[in-house]
Design a protein around this motif. Structure first.
Motif, short mmCIF file in Angstrom:
data_model
loop_
_atom_site.label_atom_id
_atom_site.label_comp_id
_atom_site.label_asym_id
_atom_site.label_seq_id
_atom_site.Cartn_x
_atom_site.Cartn_y
_atom_site.Cartn_z
N SER A 5 1.00 -1.12 0.02
CA SER A 5 -0.12 0.07 -0.01
C SER A 5 0.81 1.12 -0.04
N HIS A 6 1.88 1.19 0.02
CA HIS A 6 3.00 2.27 0.04
C HIS A 6 4.51 2.09 -0.33
N VAL A 36 4.05 6.22 -4.11
CA VAL A 36 3.68 7.61 -3.43
C VAL A 36 4.46 8.57 -3.80
N GLU A 91 2.41 11.70 0.09
CA GLU A 91 2.16 11.61 1.33
C GLU A 91 2.33 13.03 2.07
N ILE A 125 -2.89 9.91 2.48
CA ILE A 125 -1.73 9.08 3.01
C ILE A 125 -1.04 10.00 3.87
N HIS A 127 1.79 10.61 6.97
CA HIS A 127 3.25 10.45 7.46
C HIS A 127 3.27 11.46 8.82
N HIS A 152 0.37 5.90 7.57
CA HIS A 152 1.46 4.93 6.75
C HIS A 152 2.68 4.67 7.64
N GLU A 200 2.62 -2.36 4.15
CA GLU A 200 3.17 -1.64 3.19
C GLU A 200 4.87 -1.95 3.27
N ASP A 202 7.24 0.85 1.90
CA ASP A 202 8.00 1.95 1.97
C ASP A 202 9.30 1.95 1.38
#
Ligand SMILES: [Zn+2]
Ligand SMILES: [Zn+2]
Length: 255
Positions: A5-6, A36, A91, A125, A127, A152, A200, A202
């Motif tokens: 998802s990220h 992202v 994000e 999204i 952060h 996230h 996720e 990242d």
């Protein structure tokens, strides 16, 4: 099948290996990934990558850590978010860990993203790092609940997770949850209901165990999923199915 998802697969080091990354996703049962955006200048690269395969999606936004970059307006974000591959705004958020001093601009930028998300009806999204109280306060003040979204790479307490979930947000866990010393976070993961949970990478950051310290990639989200399953005492399949369902629901994607 899992979903990442990220990730940031449009970053040059991952972009150069894209065919290999997609093949690895296939091998590890990772069906989709969301790359992202972190600043407006890179949006063409984000969209170029997302448009290469039907299982890739994109977002538009400016990361709170980027100081010397084009500042987005509400109108710009809304206009850019019209692209068919863009499923979210972000994000965005607050980061008091990397930057200190007068961060009014960071809070203002966050508000702009929430307003844009509300106007275009796309989820956020978010952060947040060492800034949980201000993040939640601004989410409430700006009515982020109207669009929802995801917290996230979650590393905060259960209390913060509960407050975010009350606002309709999902909690996304990254490879950090596989690290031996992350016992507090593992405890949070046990308590976040599967119905509210995303996973996720990242990537290229934060590769999970057993790849810790190396370059991360979307296929490795499977290790995050397996760790969540182990922590909750449920099957890998259950985590894969539910977190994938959550992803498609949140980002309004018709499979
Ligand atoms: Zn982030
Ligand atoms: Zn990121």
């Amino acid at each position: 099948m899992y979903v990442d998802s990220h990730c940031h697969i449009h970053f040059p080091e991952l972009r150069a290996r894209l065919p290999e990354l997609l093949a690895h996703m296939d091998e590890r049962g990772v069906s989709h990934a969301l790359t992202v955006c972190v600043e407006l200048a890179e949006l063409p690269a984000v969209l170029e990558v997302a448009s290469l395969a039907p299982n890739l999606f994109a977002s538009v936004g400016v990361h709170p850590d980027y100081e010397k970059t084009e500042e987005p307006s509400i109108e710009t974000l809304i206009e850019l978010a019209r692209h068919e591959k863009i499923v979210a705004i972000g994000e965005t958020g607050l980061d008091y860990y990397r930057l200190t001093g007068d961060l009014d601009w960071q809070r203002e930028r966050f508000r702009v993203h929430i307003r844009a998300a509300r106007q275009c009806g796309k989820p956020l999204i978010i952060h947040t790092r060492q800034a949980a109280a201000d993040t939640l306060r601004i989410m409430k003040e700006e009515g982020a609940e109207a669009v929802g979204g995801v917290m996230h790479c979650f590393t905060e307490s259960l209390e913060v997770a509960l407050e975010a979930m009350e606002l309709g947000f999902y909690i996304s866990f990254s490879g950090i949850v596989t690290f031996k010393k992350a016992t507090a976070l593992q405890d949070v993961a046990r308590k976040v209901p599967l119905e509210r949970l995303l996973i996720e990478t990242d990537s290229p950051y934060l590769a999970p165990t057993p790849y810790r310290g190396r370059t991360n990639e979307p296929a490795y989200v499977a290790y995050v999923g397996e760790q969540i399953a182990a922590l909750k005492g449920v099957s890998n399949d259950e985590v894969a199915t539910q977190s994938t369902k959550n992803f498609f629901k949140l980002f309004n994607i018709l499979k």
